[in-house]
Design a protein around this motif. Structure first.
Motif, mmCIF file in Angstrom:
data_model
loop_
_atom_site.group_PDB
_atom_site.id
_atom_site.type_symbol
_atom_site.label_atom_id
_atom_site.label_comp_id
_atom_site.label_asym_id
_atom_site.label_seq_id
_atom_site.Cartn_x
_atom_site.Cartn_y
_atom_site.Cartn_z
ATOM 1 N N PHE A 28 8.053 32.557 16.602
ATOM 2 C CA PHE A 28 7.980 33.008 17.994
ATOM 3 C C PHE A 28 7.293 31.926 18.804
ATOM 4 N N ASN A 29 8.096 31.083 19.411
ATOM 5 C CA ASN A 29 7.602 29.925 20.148
ATOM 6 C C ASN A 29 8.389 29.805 21.444
ATOM 7 N N PRO A 30 8.226 30.801 22.331
ATOM 8 C CA PRO A 30 9.076 30.845 23.538
ATOM 9 C C PRO A 30 8.905 29.600 24.398
ATOM 10 N N LYS A 31 9.993 29.159 24.984
ATOM 11 C CA LYS A 31 9.944 27.930 25.768
ATOM 12 C C LYS A 31 9.102 28.089 27.030
ATOM 13 N N PHE A 32 8.820 29.351 27.392
ATOM 14 C CA PHE A 32 7.992 29.614 28.569
ATOM 15 C C PHE A 32 6.543 29.940 28.185
ATOM 16 N N LYS A 33 6.150 29.658 26.943
ATOM 17 C CA LYS A 33 4.820 30.053 26.474
ATOM 18 C C LYS A 33 3.703 29.452 27.325
#
Length: 300
Positions: free
Chosen positions: A174-179
């Motif tokens: 879980f490494n969202p591009k919007f993190k």
């Protein structure tokens, strides 16, 4: 002296409903709990326990594990919990507390105790790894709860977790591009999750409702855009509020916030998640909440 480490956790989805088998998405934190151990064949059958909090000693105890008696301590109630837990370790383990060895055991909790990041779950996992037993079983008989926090500590990774029909978890990336747009705000109080779960269990719920939170978790995991993620966070928060009849944290503290505000875990304390907006630091400081983390500062 040997060493074991378990990370803390944050629960992103399915709070409360996790105990009824809803799919949970949870992530590990950068800080956790260290466990140091040394065994001596001295014929004394004693446990020398030291617990540190951010490298400061707060609990000492000497326990006779042949008779399960506290011989010395500076905090009786805390020592009694440690005795109970170590007695459970003995009952489950084939190797620990079976002889006349003495055990020198030391813990160090790296994060503030009121952060709610898993002081108990990291301890349970460390003890289970040390004694080669099932951490979920140890946690169940020592504390209870859904077990998702144990899965994070054991996996040392973000996980999808479900405890019904049986415990199952898998590591996820879980490494969202919007993190880098996400923030975590501490509410300056420690919430007793067991109280919240007791309230939740007193209410009648349907399998359909449990499944809705599993579906939300799957959709949240797959989000590519912050707008979609935010919308799902709002839906998730409102459905919990409608069910447990507790106002959302946004309506209580942040009604004029420009972004979503999502509770993480038991409602009323610990951390909430939001998204950055212009002047967000001044906004939360002005509301009296000065502990604000970026994703990379808190999540490993």
């Amino acid at each position: 002296m040997g060493e074991i480490y378990s990370p803390g956790k944050l629960m992103l989805t399915s709070e409360y409903f996790a105990v009824d088998g809803a799919l949970v998405l949870a992530v590990p934190t950068r800080l956790g709990q260290e466990f140091f151990f040394e065994e001596k064949n001295d014929g004394k059958s004693l446990i020398f326990w030291e617990a540190y909090h951010q490298n400061k000693l707060w609990l000492k105890a000497v326990i006779d594990y042949k008779n399960w008696q506290i011989l010395e301590t500076n905090i009786t109630s805390s020592a009694e919990f440690i005795l109970k837990t170590l007695k459970n370790v003995q009952s489950l383990s084939e190797i620990k507390f079976k002889s006349t060895y003495s055990y020198h055991l030391k813990t160090n909790l790296q994060f503030p105790a009121d952060y709610g990041l898993g002081s108990s779950s990291t301890l349970m996992n460390n003890l289970a790894e040390w004694s080669s037993i099932d951490p979920f079983h140890l946690n169940s008989i020592s504390l209870g709860g859904s077990g998702y926090d144990i899965a994070v500590a054991k996996a040392k990774s973000a996980v999808l977790y479900q405890n019904k029909p049986e415990i199952h978890f898998e590591k996820v990336d879980f490494n969202p591009k919007f993190k880098n747009e996400l923030i975590f705000i501490h509410l300056n109080q420690k919430q007793d999750s067991r109280e919240g779960i007791t309230l939740y269990k007193s209410k009648i719920k349907s399998q359909k409702l449990v499944d809705e939170f599993s579906d939300l978790t799957r959709n949240i995991l797959l989000c590519d855009e912050l707008d979609n993620f935010s919308e799902l966070m709002i839906i998730h928060e409102q459905r919990i509020s409608d069910f447990i009849k507790i106002p959302t944290v946004k309506s209580l503290f942040f009604a004029d916030c420009a972004k979503f505000v999502k509770s993480l875990g038991a409602w009323g304390g610990d951390f909430v998640m939001s998204a950055k907006f212009e002047g967000y630091e001044d906004y939360f400081w002005g509301k009296g909440f000065s502990t604000v983390f970026d994703w990379n500062d808190l999540i490993s």
